[in-house]
Design an enzyme around this catalytic site. Structure first.
Site, PDB file in Angstrom:
ATOM      1  N   GLY A  29     -25.495   5.669  26.793  1.00  0.00           N
ATOM      2  CA  GLY A  29     -24.985   4.308  26.816  1.00  0.00           C
ATOM      3  C   GLY A  29     -25.017   3.684  25.437  1.00  0.00           C
ATOM      4  CB  CYS A  30     -23.084   0.885  23.990  1.00  0.00           C
ATOM      5  SG  CYS A  30     -23.160  -0.295  25.358  1.00  0.00           S
TER       6      CYS A  30
END
Lengths: 345, 345, 345, 345
Positions: A148-149
């Site tokens: 994920g970011c």
């Protein structure tokens, strides 16, 4: 040239993959898939691709997809790849950009994502695609869970300390600030320009699904059970994440030692830049690039460590990292297709 | 009608005072002072005041200023009011919007501001102008130190807990996000649009001069020595501050009790709004108004309290609060001139 | 105190009416109506109104609405007031903020709006609510068609020349730039932050429905048939419209005469400010206020007149002008409730 | 590999040249020059270049510069290259990104730039570097005047019509909208974030120095004396220019013919994309790329042609075009180093 297919080409991660792969020396964008726009030219959805040579959008057919491509990128919302991947992974390689395959615990997935977890051993098999900390496994994997970011910015910032055992893994507070593109291309009042512009707010305090992902990887590298406080914030800008992380060390360490620890941890890394002591990296300084820039601060008044970490959420936080993972899986130069400098200003 | 003079009318706090006082029922903007633009019409500096009836800018002459006005607002950079106030305060009332008179300790002022502190007992005399926590003293003061923007948002968020003794005053981490107007109207690369837009960054990690101000007031109300971690961030927007504060309680308290504590603390306050449980206030929701909106979160996983607090930095963080203090000093209704609702969107 | 009802209180024009009327000396916001959120508190839709005393949202019932209010504001999308107004106008006064009643020609309405026009003589009866050019009729009207945002900025900029007959009414090119709030609160890809931010574009070239409205009023005042070129643009900001209008004069006139003409035309107007020769007004200079600022340029190289005109589209372009019309209709001071100075910066 | 030197490497055009050339297959960034920061590492000025291998900044020494480089880019403010170029051009090739060498008329340069024009036949020699309309001359030139940002967008939009003689070259009104980076990196109140954000304004109405540049090239291609109305506007975004141009044709032409004319004019061009009929290109759709996107509209009501043209002002409007010119001068593929797709969103 390998043939790659992109599922979810009409989303922001999908279209960023196309931007990167269109200039990749060893890759042909072979097939594009979309459940909402099959049959259309991609330029009909994204006029900025007018006159760019690209395949039209096709419907999703897992068997055909596996036959037609050496690699499938799944740039789809949560819940999709848990269903698609089992039909793909025995026959082609897969990089999943969604959160479906990142958590090793099906129970945690259910709890935080409120969806049915993937079955058939996929959670066990999927390799967490953070190259700086998992390069060997990625190289031999057939299934990658692309991070994920927020976890990417957080983990690259914290893992050097986690690895040493110096920091208390239950002390970290991660206050993250993200541009709006992280919310995707779906429309809602929450991404309405007039509501977001000239405003900043926190969201999902204590409840964001990236929390267990960060804890899982911190625990794995540190060998102790991490418990973090994670708060995301929405910033009136399109791209970029800044993580400001606060933690306590078990034993005192001076600022020079800290700096040296980080510089050593990343000295060979092409995409992680440890900035000079006292730096305050700006998200603009990595805009459009695959860099993660990190600055390490120690506050002698409070004896806390403060880590600042910035990425472009669409690049190192999604598509750029996915390409980096692909490069490792296929034995290409790790930086192939990713040598863009930040777009500044 | 009282006669007020504004020193520093060409800065953002000064011009916001003019916006508020132009519609105040009991005040005449009597004199405007500027060291850089004396003799000019203010509309020459600020075309948005074209055709608004206002006095021209005059040079700074303390004796004349004291004679001509019932109240002087000092909307000047740090270092000025330490010199001006001694010449004013025996003869007129003064509200100082700078940081010069907020710290009771001359030594702390010197350490954090790198300037000479005020002399002659002014630091002792100046009343800290946070009406919600200091209303009585403000009403009878002749000299007000108007709080800083970050301290206002932080203290309104933390003082209800500080007062109870429930929270550990050495546990707080205050991660603050501010619009660019907080940096004032002076030009620099740090406020260049092309450098700030589409970017977020921290600044002055561990070194911002509002740190000791927050600690001083937290210590005063809690009765214990506060030690905070304060990190300001620059956000690509003009107005607004969001404080996200993380702390630990000495004994557990459930979310309902916390909420009730805050609602009770501020139930009589015209400008503090305790938002519903689970809220995430946006800075846009107080834009142009004197409100401070607060949401209280308790994370059961980590047993931490997270306080979200938003203000308009030019209003409750500067000029609005100064007008509120003036109202108290002169016995006007506390909300006089401050009844604007937020400008939305 | 008159009792006013607002239909469409959950849109941006509706909520701006509430902001203005909450501080109006002669008005009580008596009833709020919404087809989408009946029964809710308005603060549930707009958290920035938390703890503000306001009636809850009610369903739309024209008979009851007429009985309960001295004035109804219709802040509704096109197509609604054409249906509602006939049921209201015999029993209460109405100010319609939509485009339904602005065009005198039913045929033009159908052509440009693609909807059924209002019936029963309403188009004839409705008074075009541009106070600077229609003050007397507004004062005695029971039904006001509140001007569009683009027409307001355009007409205030062009009518002084139209009135004189000096300008060729078939020569005008109106290039308009608007903030995103003009598109309303409905969600769509066209107002998605990530699509609008860092971007500018024209839209509806040659096809915007405000074109015939501008032509109608230009024709009325000039006595000749106007034919304009109108192009709206979307700007990455929330509020504000700038009109840049280009035209040719029939006979030459020097810059001083032009300036004098405009100053004279508006010298008594409380909300129109003719800026100094050579000015370039910014939308920020009218933000949150009811001002229209105008600068007049003559280019001797090309012998063209260039008019720059700025408004806040939510204020003078919608709600502010509606309140001004209300003031005229009820004999209040024309500036009542509208004395706010621009919020700057 | 050719050796290139960049003068003015600390400005926005200079640093964009570095971004492009760092990935150019045939170029080495050999020397960087700066009058303000000699001796420094460029990463000290631009932290986004941290750890990127680049030469340090050197002082400007024309003789040495000519000896050391096969090509010099002058990315300097107006007035510099008029002085530097005579010392360079006999010994190395030069691409000048400033406005100093674009106007053939020394008198016009003096009038619009208020500076001393270049001497020694340089104005005559300099080739106007708009490749789509000047490719042959560029290929054999030793001195290029790289076009201005506004002229690039305007000329690419208008020249197909100018060439045909269909349009009246005294009828064009060019209303241009630019991001703030076009103003360069110098600090001033005019680029202060708090003054520019949430605002739009025109500037230099009738007086912008790009006016005679556009007229010169329109005249050259059309064979008639062009007289344009040019108005630039400042938009709250960093990059991008949109030109909206209005003109009249001598004889009527239908929309299909117009579209066909443009498609044919640019069908071989790698960087000009004629968009579909009815399109409204957004600056975001060319962000970070060397594209110019053009849409052609004909309004049958007014019989006017409206051309929409968008570029990234730092790319096709400055550094990208300069690289394109370099490619032509040295016989490289015209797209070398310029194959980036737009960064979207």
């Amino acid at each position: 040239m390998i043939r790659v297919g992109i599922v979810g080409a009409t989303g922001y991660s999908g279209v960023e993959l196309i931007r990167l792969l269109a200039n990749h020396p060893h890759v042909a964008v072979h097939r594009l898939y979309s459940s909402s726009a099959e049959g259309e030219a991609l330029a009909g959805v994204f006029p900025h691709l007018h006159q760019v040579q690209l395949p039209s959008l096709e419907a999703i057919d897992p068997q055909q997809m596996a036959d037609d491509n050496d690699l499938i990128f799944l740039a789809t919302p949560a819940g999709i790849s848990a269903k698609l991947t089992p039909q793909l992974v025995n026959r082609t390689r897969v990089i999943d950009l969604s959160g479906d395959l990142r958590l090793k615990s099906a129970q945690l997935y259910q709890q935080w994502y409120k969806k049915e977890p993937a079955e058939g051993g996929l959670l066990e098999e999927a390799v967490y695609g953070l190259p700086e900390w998992n390069r060997q496994k990625i190289a031999s994997a057939r299934l990658i869970a692309n991070p994920g970011c927020y976890p990417t910015a957080s983990l690259l910032g914290l893992l050097p300390l986690a690895e040493t055992g110096l920091a208390d893994m239950r002390s970290w507070i991660i206050d993250a600030k993200s541009g709006v593109s992280g919310a995707g291309r779906s429309v809602s009042l929450g991404v309405h320009f007039s509501e977001v512009n000239e405003s900043v707010s926190a969201y999902k305090v204590g409840k964001h699904q990236h929390t267990p992902e960060i804890e899982q990887e911190l625990s794995k590298i540190s060998g102790e059970e991490a418990l973090i406080q994670f708060t995301p914030h929405l910033i009136p800008m399109t791209r970029g994440i800044l993580v400001t992380a606060y933690g306590r060390l078990r034993s005192s360490i001076d600022a020079e030692q800290l700096q040296a620890l980080y510089e050593k941890a990343y000295e060979q890394e092409p995409f992680v830049r440890v900035r000079k002591p006292g730096s305050h990296p700006r998200t603009k300084e990595v805009y459009g690039s695959n860099y993660c820039d990190i600055a390490v601060h120690h506050d002698p008044r409070t004896d806390r460590v403060i880590i600042l970490s910035v990425i472009d959420n669409v690049m190192k936080g999604a598509a750029g990292q996915a390409v980096q993972n692909m490069n490792l899986m296929f034995g290409f130069a790790e930086t192939a297709g990713l040598t863009q400098l930040p777009v500044f200003p």
